[in-house]
Enzyme design. Sequence first.
Site, mmCIF file in Angstrom:
data_model
loop_
_atom_site.group_PDB
_atom_site.id
_atom_site.type_symbol
_atom_site.label_atom_id
_atom_site.label_comp_id
_atom_site.label_asym_id
_atom_site.label_seq_id
_atom_site.Cartn_x
_atom_site.Cartn_y
_atom_site.Cartn_z
ATOM 1 C CB SER A 236 -0.848 -0.019 1.271
ATOM 2 O OG SER A 236 -1.408 1.248 1.516
ATOM 3 C CE1 TYR B 287 -3.907 -2.638 5.210
ATOM 4 C CE2 TYR B 287 -3.472 -0.278 5.178
ATOM 5 C CZ TYR B 287 -3.689 -1.463 4.507
ATOM 6 O OH TYR B 287 -3.660 -1.472 3.135
ATOM 7 C CE LYS C 226 -1.529 -4.826 3.330
ATOM 8 N NZ LYS C 226 -1.700 -6.138 2.673
HETATM 9 C C1 UD1 Z 1 -6.488 4.100 3.583
HETATM 10 C C2 UD1 Z 1 -5.065 3.690 3.801
HETATM 11 C C3 UD1 Z 1 -4.597 2.843 2.668
HETATM 12 C C4 UD1 Z 1 -5.520 1.688 2.446
HETATM 13 C C5 UD1 Z 1 -6.895 2.249 2.169
HETATM 14 C C6 UD1 Z 1 -7.896 1.137 1.939
HETATM 15 C C7 UD1 Z 1 -3.481 5.120 4.960
HETATM 16 C C8 UD1 Z 1 -2.690 6.386 4.902
HETATM 17 N N1 UD1 Z 1 -4.225 4.859 3.905
HETATM 18 O O1 UD1 Z 1 -6.460 5.065 2.548
HETATM 19 O O2 UD1 Z 1 -3.319 2.342 2.945
HETATM 20 O O3 UD1 Z 1 -5.067 0.927 1.374
HETATM 21 O O4 UD1 Z 1 -7.312 3.032 3.289
HETATM 22 O O5 UD1 Z 1 -8.296 0.537 3.121
HETATM 23 O O6 UD1 Z 1 -3.416 4.381 5.899
HETATM 24 N N2 UD1 Z 1 -12.886 10.460 3.742
HETATM 25 C C9 UD1 Z 1 -13.930 11.296 4.083
HETATM 26 N N3 UD1 Z 1 -15.084 10.748 4.567
HETATM 27 C C10 UD1 Z 1 -15.239 9.395 4.710
HETATM 28 C C11 UD1 Z 1 -14.161 8.537 4.349
HETATM 29 C C12 UD1 Z 1 -12.994 9.107 3.871
HETATM 30 O O7 UD1 Z 1 -13.830 12.525 3.981
HETATM 31 O O8 UD1 Z 1 -16.303 8.953 5.167
HETATM 32 C C13 UD1 Z 1 -11.649 11.044 3.201
HETATM 33 C C14 UD1 Z 1 -10.431 10.719 4.033
HETATM 34 O O9 UD1 Z 1 -10.287 11.648 5.064
HETATM 35 C C15 UD1 Z 1 -9.334 10.768 2.972
HETATM 36 C C16 UD1 Z 1 -10.033 10.315 1.686
HETATM 37 O O10 UD1 Z 1 -11.426 10.487 1.934
HETATM 38 O O11 UD1 Z 1 -8.906 12.093 2.793
HETATM 39 C C17 UD1 Z 1 -9.769 8.870 1.342
HETATM 40 O O12 UD1 Z 1 -10.026 8.071 2.497
HETATM 41 P P1 UD1 Z 1 -10.094 6.472 2.433
HETATM 42 O O13 UD1 Z 1 -10.972 6.042 1.311
HETATM 43 O O14 UD1 Z 1 -10.443 5.985 3.790
HETATM 44 O O15 UD1 Z 1 -8.631 6.026 2.024
HETATM 45 P P2 UD1 Z 1 -7.210 6.434 2.659
HETATM 46 O O16 UD1 Z 1 -7.351 6.848 4.072
HETATM 47 O O17 UD1 Z 1 -6.539 7.352 1.706
#
Ligand code: UD1
Length: 339
Positions: free
Chosen positions: A124, A149, A153
Amino acid sequence: MAILVTGGLGYIGSHTVVELIQSNFEVIIVDDLSNTEKYILDGIQKITGVRPVFYPFDLKRRELLTQVLEAHKIEACIHFAAYKAVGESQEKPIDYYENNLFSLINLLQEFKSRNISNFIFSSSCTVYGQADEMPIWEETPLKQPESSYGRTKRMGEDILKDFAIAHHKKVSLLRYFNPIGAHPSALIGELPLGVPNNLVPYICQTAAGIRACLSIFGQDYPTADGTAIRDYIYVVDLAKAHVAALKKVIHHKTDSLIDIYNLGTGKGSSVLEVVKGFEAANQVRVKYEFKPRRTGDITIAYADVSKAERELNWKASTSLEEALKTTWQWQKHLESRNS
Ligand code: UD1
Protein backbone atom coordinates in the site's frame (compact mmCIF):
# COMPACT_ATOMS: atom_id res chain seq x y z
CA MET A 1 0.79 -25.12 -13.17
CA ALA A 2 -1.59 -22.92 -11.21
CA ILE A 3 -1.57 -19.55 -9.46
CA LEU A 4 -2.49 -19.61 -5.77
CA VAL A 5 -4.56 -16.51 -4.97
CA THR A 6 -5.05 -15.94 -1.27
CA GLY A 7 -7.96 -13.65 -0.47
CA GLY A 8 -9.19 -14.41 -3.98
CA LEU A 9 -12.82 -13.73 -3.10
CA GLY A 10 -12.05 -10.32 -1.61
CA TYR A 11 -12.37 -6.99 -3.36
CA ILE A 12 -9.12 -6.70 -5.32
CA GLY A 13 -8.53 -10.47 -5.22
CA SER A 14 -11.75 -11.34 -7.04
CA HIS A 15 -11.12 -8.81 -9.81
CA THR A 16 -7.60 -10.18 -10.20
CA VAL A 17 -8.89 -13.76 -10.37
CA VAL A 18 -11.12 -12.72 -13.29
CA GLU A 19 -8.20 -11.12 -15.14
CA LEU A 20 -5.99 -14.16 -14.47
CA ILE A 21 -8.59 -16.57 -15.85
CA GLN A 22 -9.11 -14.33 -18.86
CA SER A 23 -5.33 -14.48 -19.42
CA ASN A 24 -5.55 -18.30 -19.36
CA PHE A 25 -4.03 -18.89 -15.93
CA GLU A 26 -5.37 -21.70 -13.77
CA VAL A 27 -6.36 -20.26 -10.39
CA ILE A 28 -6.62 -21.86 -6.95
CA ILE A 29 -8.29 -19.64 -4.34
CA VAL A 30 -7.81 -19.74 -0.57
CA ASP A 31 -10.06 -17.35 1.35
CA ASP A 32 -11.42 -17.60 4.89
CA LEU A 33 -14.51 -15.51 3.98
CA SER A 34 -13.82 -13.19 6.91
CA ASN A 35 -14.53 -10.11 4.79
CA THR A 36 -16.46 -11.45 1.80
CA GLU A 37 -18.97 -14.13 0.79
CA LYS A 38 -18.87 -17.31 -1.26
CA TYR A 39 -21.40 -15.69 -3.57
CA ILE A 40 -18.50 -13.79 -5.23
CA LEU A 41 -17.36 -17.15 -6.64
CA ASP A 42 -20.64 -17.31 -8.58
CA GLY A 43 -19.90 -13.86 -10.02
CA ILE A 44 -16.41 -14.97 -11.10
CA GLN A 45 -17.93 -18.02 -12.77
CA LYS A 46 -20.59 -15.97 -14.57
CA ILE A 47 -18.00 -13.53 -15.92
CA THR A 48 -15.34 -16.05 -16.96
CA GLY A 49 -17.22 -19.31 -17.49
CA VAL A 50 -14.75 -20.94 -15.09
CA ARG A 51 -15.33 -21.82 -11.44
CA PRO A 52 -11.89 -21.86 -9.83
CA VAL A 53 -11.04 -24.39 -7.16
CA PHE A 54 -11.79 -22.73 -3.82
CA TYR A 55 -10.56 -23.65 -0.33
CA PRO A 56 -12.30 -21.86 2.55
CA PHE A 57 -9.75 -21.67 5.34
CA ASP A 58 -7.58 -19.33 7.32
CA LEU A 59 -3.92 -19.32 6.25
CA LYS A 60 -2.88 -19.43 9.88
CA ARG A 61 -3.90 -23.12 9.65
CA ARG A 62 -0.63 -24.17 8.09
CA GLU A 63 -1.54 -27.86 7.89
CA LEU A 64 -4.40 -26.99 5.52
CA LEU A 65 -2.08 -24.88 3.38
CA THR A 66 0.33 -27.83 3.19
CA GLN A 67 -2.49 -30.04 1.90
CA VAL A 68 -3.34 -27.54 -0.86
CA LEU A 69 0.28 -27.32 -1.94
CA GLU A 70 0.55 -31.11 -2.05
CA ALA A 71 -2.65 -31.37 -4.09
CA HIS A 72 -1.77 -28.78 -6.77
CA LYS A 73 1.26 -27.77 -8.77
CA ILE A 74 1.61 -24.09 -7.85
CA GLU A 75 3.81 -21.82 -9.94
CA ALA A 76 3.20 -18.51 -8.15
CA CYS A 77 1.23 -16.92 -5.35
CA ILE A 78 -0.63 -13.61 -5.31
CA HIS A 79 -1.22 -12.84 -1.65
CA PHE A 80 -4.18 -10.59 -0.91
CA ALA A 81 -5.49 -12.23 2.28
CA ALA A 82 -5.14 -9.64 5.04
CA TYR A 83 -7.12 -7.39 7.34
CA LYS A 84 -7.24 -3.88 5.90
CA ALA A 85 -9.30 -1.48 8.02
CA VAL A 86 -7.01 1.28 9.22
CA GLY A 87 -9.17 2.40 12.18
CA GLU A 88 -9.84 -1.15 13.35
CA SER A 89 -6.12 -1.88 13.26
CA GLN A 90 -5.57 0.82 15.88
CA GLU A 91 -8.12 -0.83 18.19
CA LYS A 92 -6.92 -4.39 17.56
CA PRO A 93 -3.24 -4.13 16.63
CA ILE A 94 -2.30 -7.60 17.83
CA ASP A 95 -5.06 -9.19 15.74
CA TYR A 96 -3.68 -7.32 12.74
CA TYR A 97 -0.10 -8.39 13.34
CA GLU A 98 -1.19 -11.96 14.01
CA ASN A 99 -3.41 -12.26 10.96
CA ASN A 100 -1.38 -10.34 8.40
CA LEU A 101 2.05 -11.57 9.43
CA PHE A 102 1.40 -15.18 10.46
CA SER A 103 -0.43 -15.93 7.23
CA LEU A 104 2.44 -14.43 5.22
CA ILE A 105 5.04 -16.37 7.21
CA ASN A 106 3.14 -19.63 6.82
CA LEU A 107 3.13 -19.16 3.05
CA LEU A 108 6.84 -18.37 2.96
CA GLN A 109 7.75 -21.26 5.26
CA GLU A 110 6.03 -23.56 2.78
CA PHE A 111 7.42 -21.91 -0.34
CA LYS A 112 11.03 -21.70 0.80
CA SER A 113 11.44 -25.44 0.67
CA ARG A 114 9.30 -25.99 -2.40
CA ASN A 115 9.85 -25.08 -6.00
CA ILE A 116 7.47 -22.09 -5.83
CA SER A 117 9.57 -19.11 -6.80
CA ASN A 118 7.18 -16.27 -7.64
CA PHE A 119 5.34 -14.13 -5.12
CA ILE A 120 3.19 -11.01 -5.60
CA PHE A 121 2.38 -9.00 -2.47
CA SER A 122 -0.47 -6.53 -1.87
CA SER A 123 1.24 -3.54 -0.36
CA SER A 124 0.00 0.00 0.00
CA CYS A 125 1.04 3.60 -0.51
CA THR A 126 0.65 3.84 3.27
CA VAL A 127 4.33 2.75 3.47
CA TYR A 128 5.31 6.26 2.32
CA GLY A 129 3.36 8.05 5.12
CA GLN A 130 3.00 11.73 4.19
CA ALA A 131 5.70 12.00 1.56
CA ASP A 132 7.54 15.30 1.36
CA GLU A 133 7.21 15.60 -2.41
CA MET A 134 4.62 14.72 -5.03
CA PRO A 135 4.29 12.61 -7.05
CA ILE A 136 5.46 9.65 -5.02
CA TRP A 137 7.86 7.37 -6.84
CA GLU A 138 9.30 4.07 -5.75
CA GLU A 139 12.49 5.69 -4.42
CA THR A 140 10.56 8.17 -2.26
CA PRO A 141 11.79 7.49 1.28
CA LEU A 142 9.51 5.27 3.33
CA LYS A 143 8.18 6.64 6.59
CA GLN A 144 6.76 4.92 9.61
CA PRO A 145 3.12 4.20 8.60
CA GLU A 146 0.49 5.89 10.78
CA SER A 147 -1.45 2.70 11.58
CA SER A 148 -0.81 -0.87 12.70
CA TYR A 149 -2.36 -1.94 9.40
CA GLY A 150 0.24 0.12 7.56
CA ARG A 151 3.02 -1.33 9.68
CA THR A 152 1.94 -4.88 8.74
CA LYS A 153 2.39 -3.86 5.10
CA ARG A 154 5.79 -2.33 5.73
CA MET A 155 6.90 -5.40 7.70
CA GLY A 156 5.49 -7.66 4.99
CA GLU A 157 7.65 -5.91 2.41
CA ASP A 158 10.76 -6.30 4.57
CA ILE A 159 10.05 -9.98 5.21
CA LEU A 160 9.65 -10.59 1.48
CA LYS A 161 12.86 -8.79 0.59
CA ASP A 162 14.76 -11.04 3.02
CA PHE A 163 12.93 -14.08 1.66
CA ALA A 164 13.85 -13.25 -1.95
CA ILE A 165 17.53 -12.80 -1.16
CA ALA A 166 18.03 -15.73 1.23
CA HIS A 167 15.96 -18.27 -0.69
CA HIS A 168 16.58 -17.11 -4.28
CA LYS A 169 12.97 -16.22 -4.99
CA LYS A 170 11.29 -13.56 -7.12
CA VAL A 171 8.93 -11.14 -5.41
CA SER A 172 6.90 -8.18 -6.61
CA LEU A 173 5.70 -5.64 -4.04
CA LEU A 174 2.70 -3.73 -5.38
CA ARG A 175 1.93 -0.47 -3.62
CA TYR A 176 -1.68 0.39 -4.28
CA PHE A 177 -2.99 3.90 -4.07
CA ASN A 178 -6.80 4.10 -3.55
CA PRO A 179 -8.69 1.33 -5.36
CA ILE A 180 -12.31 2.08 -6.33
CA GLY A 181 -15.11 0.78 -8.53
CA ALA A 182 -16.42 -2.64 -9.45
CA HIS A 183 -16.37 -4.98 -12.44
CA PRO A 184 -18.31 -3.54 -15.43
CA SER A 185 -20.56 -6.62 -15.38
CA ALA A 186 -21.68 -5.60 -11.86
CA LEU A 187 -21.29 -9.27 -10.90
CA ILE A 188 -18.40 -8.70 -8.50
CA GLY A 189 -17.44 -5.73 -6.36
CA GLU A 190 -16.62 -4.83 -2.79
CA LEU A 191 -19.12 -6.40 -0.39
CA PRO A 192 -20.20 -3.92 2.23
CA LEU A 193 -19.76 -5.45 5.67
CA GLY A 194 -20.68 -2.88 8.32
CA VAL A 195 -20.17 0.85 8.05
CA PRO A 196 -17.66 1.65 5.28
CA ASN A 197 -14.41 3.36 6.28
CA ASN A 198 -13.34 4.28 2.78
CA LEU A 199 -14.59 7.30 0.90
CA VAL A 200 -16.17 5.87 -2.24
CA PRO A 201 -18.21 3.09 -0.54
CA TYR A 202 -19.45 5.70 1.95
CA ILE A 203 -20.45 8.10 -0.85
CA CYS A 204 -22.25 5.27 -2.61
CA GLN A 205 -24.20 4.20 0.46
CA THR A 206 -25.15 7.82 1.16
CA ALA A 207 -26.48 8.23 -2.38
CA ALA A 208 -28.43 4.98 -1.91
CA GLY A 209 -30.00 6.23 1.34
CA ILE A 210 -28.28 3.61 3.51
CA ARG A 211 -26.27 6.36 5.26
CA ALA A 212 -27.87 9.69 6.07
CA CYS A 213 -24.93 11.94 5.29
CA LEU A 214 -21.29 11.71 4.25
CA SER A 215 -18.80 13.33 6.62
CA ILE A 216 -15.99 15.01 4.71
CA PHE A 217 -13.05 14.84 7.09
CA GLY A 218 -11.20 18.15 6.93
CA GLN A 219 -11.91 21.34 4.99
CA ASP A 220 -8.68 23.04 6.04
CA TYR A 221 -6.05 21.07 4.14
CA PRO A 222 -3.58 23.15 2.12
CA THR A 223 -5.20 22.12 -1.18
CA ALA A 224 -7.24 24.09 -3.74
CA ASP A 225 -10.62 23.26 -2.18
CA GLY A 226 -9.38 22.46 1.34
CA THR A 227 -10.08 18.72 1.15
CA ALA A 228 -7.48 15.95 1.05
CA ILE A 229 -6.10 14.56 -2.20
CA ARG A 230 -5.67 10.90 -3.19
CA ASP A 231 -4.98 8.90 -6.33
CA TYR A 232 -8.10 6.81 -7.05
CA ILE A 233 -7.39 3.83 -9.27
CA TYR A 234 -10.06 1.67 -10.91
CA VAL A 235 -10.00 -1.84 -9.49
CA VAL A 236 -10.02 -3.59 -12.89
CA ASP A 237 -6.99 -1.54 -13.99
CA LEU A 238 -5.34 -2.52 -10.72
CA ALA A 239 -6.20 -6.20 -11.30
CA LYS A 240 -4.60 -6.07 -14.76
CA ALA A 241 -1.41 -4.73 -13.18
CA HIS A 242 -1.21 -7.93 -11.10
CA VAL A 243 -1.27 -10.04 -14.23
CA ALA A 244 1.49 -7.91 -15.76
CA ALA A 245 3.60 -8.09 -12.58
CA LEU A 246 3.05 -11.85 -12.39
CA LYS A 247 4.14 -12.42 -15.98
CA LYS A 248 7.25 -10.35 -15.36
CA VAL A 249 8.37 -12.36 -12.31
CA ILE A 250 7.54 -15.69 -13.92
CA HIS A 251 9.56 -14.89 -17.04
CA HIS A 252 12.46 -13.31 -15.17
CA LYS A 253 15.51 -15.50 -15.67
CA THR A 254 17.77 -14.91 -12.69
CA ASP A 255 16.82 -16.77 -9.53
CA SER A 256 16.33 -13.76 -7.27
CA LEU A 257 14.35 -10.57 -7.89
CA ILE A 258 12.71 -7.80 -5.87
CA ASP A 259 10.32 -5.67 -7.94
CA ILE A 260 8.50 -2.69 -6.45
CA TYR A 261 5.75 -0.77 -8.24
CA ASN A 262 3.43 2.08 -7.42
CA LEU A 263 -0.02 1.35 -8.80
CA GLY A 264 -2.10 4.46 -9.24
CA THR A 265 -3.24 6.74 -12.03
CA GLY A 266 -0.69 9.49 -11.49
CA LYS A 267 -3.50 12.00 -10.89
CA GLY A 268 -4.68 13.35 -7.55
CA SER A 269 -8.36 14.10 -6.84
CA SER A 270 -9.75 15.90 -3.80
CA VAL A 271 -12.53 14.47 -1.65
CA LEU A 272 -14.89 17.15 -2.98
CA GLU A 273 -13.97 16.34 -6.57
CA VAL A 274 -14.81 12.68 -5.93
CA VAL A 275 -18.16 13.58 -4.36
CA LYS A 276 -19.06 15.94 -7.23
CA GLY A 277 -17.76 13.42 -9.75
CA PHE A 278 -19.98 10.71 -8.29
CA GLU A 279 -23.02 12.98 -8.46
CA ALA A 280 -22.33 13.95 -12.07
CA ALA A 281 -21.46 10.44 -13.27
CA ASN A 282 -24.58 8.88 -11.79
CA GLN A 283 -27.07 11.75 -11.70
CA VAL A 284 -27.64 11.37 -7.96
CA ARG A 285 -27.29 13.63 -4.93
CA VAL A 286 -24.84 12.93 -2.12
CA LYS A 287 -25.63 14.76 1.11
CA TYR A 288 -22.45 15.79 2.91
CA GLU A 289 -21.20 17.90 5.76
CA PHE A 290 -17.72 18.98 6.76
CA LYS A 291 -16.20 17.47 9.90
CA PRO A 292 -12.78 17.82 11.53
CA ARG A 293 -9.83 15.96 10.04
CA ARG A 294 -9.70 12.20 10.66
CA THR A 295 -6.79 11.13 12.89
CA GLY A 296 -3.91 9.66 10.94
CA ASP A 297 -5.01 11.05 7.56
CA ILE A 298 -2.43 12.62 5.31
CA THR A 299 -2.95 15.68 3.11
CA ILE A 300 -1.96 14.40 -0.27
CA ALA A 301 -0.79 11.26 -2.04
CA TYR A 302 -0.56 10.52 -5.74
CA ALA A 303 1.73 8.24 -7.65
CA ASP A 304 4.44 8.58 -10.20
CA VAL A 305 3.46 5.58 -12.33
CA SER A 306 6.22 5.75 -14.92
CA LYS A 307 8.08 2.70 -13.59
CA ALA A 308 5.07 0.41 -13.95
CA GLU A 309 4.37 1.87 -17.39
CA ARG A 310 7.94 1.29 -18.48
CA GLU A 311 8.63 -2.11 -16.97
CA LEU A 312 5.19 -3.74 -16.92
CA ASN A 313 3.82 -2.06 -20.02
CA TRP A 314 0.77 -1.26 -17.90
CA LYS A 315 -1.13 1.96 -17.41
CA ALA A 316 -4.43 2.73 -15.70
CA SER A 317 -6.82 3.66 -18.49
CA THR A 318 -10.21 4.12 -16.82
CA SER A 319 -11.38 7.61 -15.87
CA LEU A 320 -12.57 8.53 -12.40
CA GLU A 321 -16.03 9.10 -13.84
CA GLU A 322 -16.19 5.62 -15.40
CA ALA A 323 -14.94 4.02 -12.20
CA LEU A 324 -17.57 5.88 -10.16
CA LYS A 325 -20.29 4.69 -12.55
CA THR A 326 -19.35 1.06 -11.93
CA THR A 327 -19.54 1.67 -8.17
CA TRP A 328 -23.14 2.78 -8.54
CA GLN A 329 -24.03 -0.10 -10.88
CA TRP A 330 -22.66 -2.53 -8.29
CA GLN A 331 -24.72 -0.82 -5.58
CA LYS A 332 -27.84 -1.32 -7.70
CA HIS A 333 -26.93 -4.97 -8.20
CA LEU A 334 -26.62 -5.42 -4.42
CA GLU A 335 -30.02 -3.80 -3.91
CA SER A 336 -31.69 -6.04 -6.49
CA ARG A 337 -30.05 -9.05 -4.84
CA ASN A 338 -31.37 -8.09 -1.42
CA SER A 339 -34.90 -7.31 -2.58
C1 UD1 B 1 -6.49 4.10 3.58
C2 UD1 B 1 -5.07 3.69 3.80
C3 UD1 B 1 -4.60 2.84 2.67
C4 UD1 B 1 -5.52 1.69 2.45
C5 UD1 B 1 -6.90 2.25 2.17
C6 UD1 B 1 -7.90 1.14 1.94
C7 UD1 B 1 -3.48 5.12 4.96
C8 UD1 B 1 -2.69 6.39 4.90
N1 UD1 B 1 -4.23 4.86 3.91
O1 UD1 B 1 -6.46 5.06 2.55
O2 UD1 B 1 -3.32 2.34 2.95
O3 UD1 B 1 -5.07 0.93 1.37
O4 UD1 B 1 -7.31 3.03 3.29
O5 UD1 B 1 -8.30 0.54 3.12
O6 UD1 B 1 -3.42 4.38 5.90
N2 UD1 B 1 -12.89 10.46 3.74
C9 UD1 B 1 -13.93 11.30 4.08
N3 UD1 B 1 -15.08 10.75 4.57
C10 UD1 B 1 -15.24 9.39 4.71
C11 UD1 B 1 -14.16 8.54 4.35
C12 UD1 B 1 -12.99 9.11 3.87
O7 UD1 B 1 -13.83 12.52 3.98
O8 UD1 B 1 -16.30 8.95 5.17
C13 UD1 B 1 -11.65 11.04 3.20
C14 UD1 B 1 -10.43 10.72 4.03
O9 UD1 B 1 -10.29 11.65 5.06
C15 UD1 B 1 -9.33 10.77 2.97
C16 UD1 B 1 -10.03 10.31 1.69
O10 UD1 B 1 -11.43 10.49 1.93
O11 UD1 B 1 -8.91 12.09 2.79
C17 UD1 B 1 -9.77 8.87 1.34
O12 UD1 B 1 -10.03 8.07 2.50
P1 UD1 B 1 -10.09 6.47 2.43
O13 UD1 B 1 -10.97 6.04 1.31
O14 UD1 B 1 -10.44 5.98 3.79
O15 UD1 B 1 -8.63 6.03 2.02
P2 UD1 B 1 -7.21 6.43 2.66
O16 UD1 B 1 -7.35 6.85 4.07
O17 UD1 B 1 -6.54 7.35 1.71
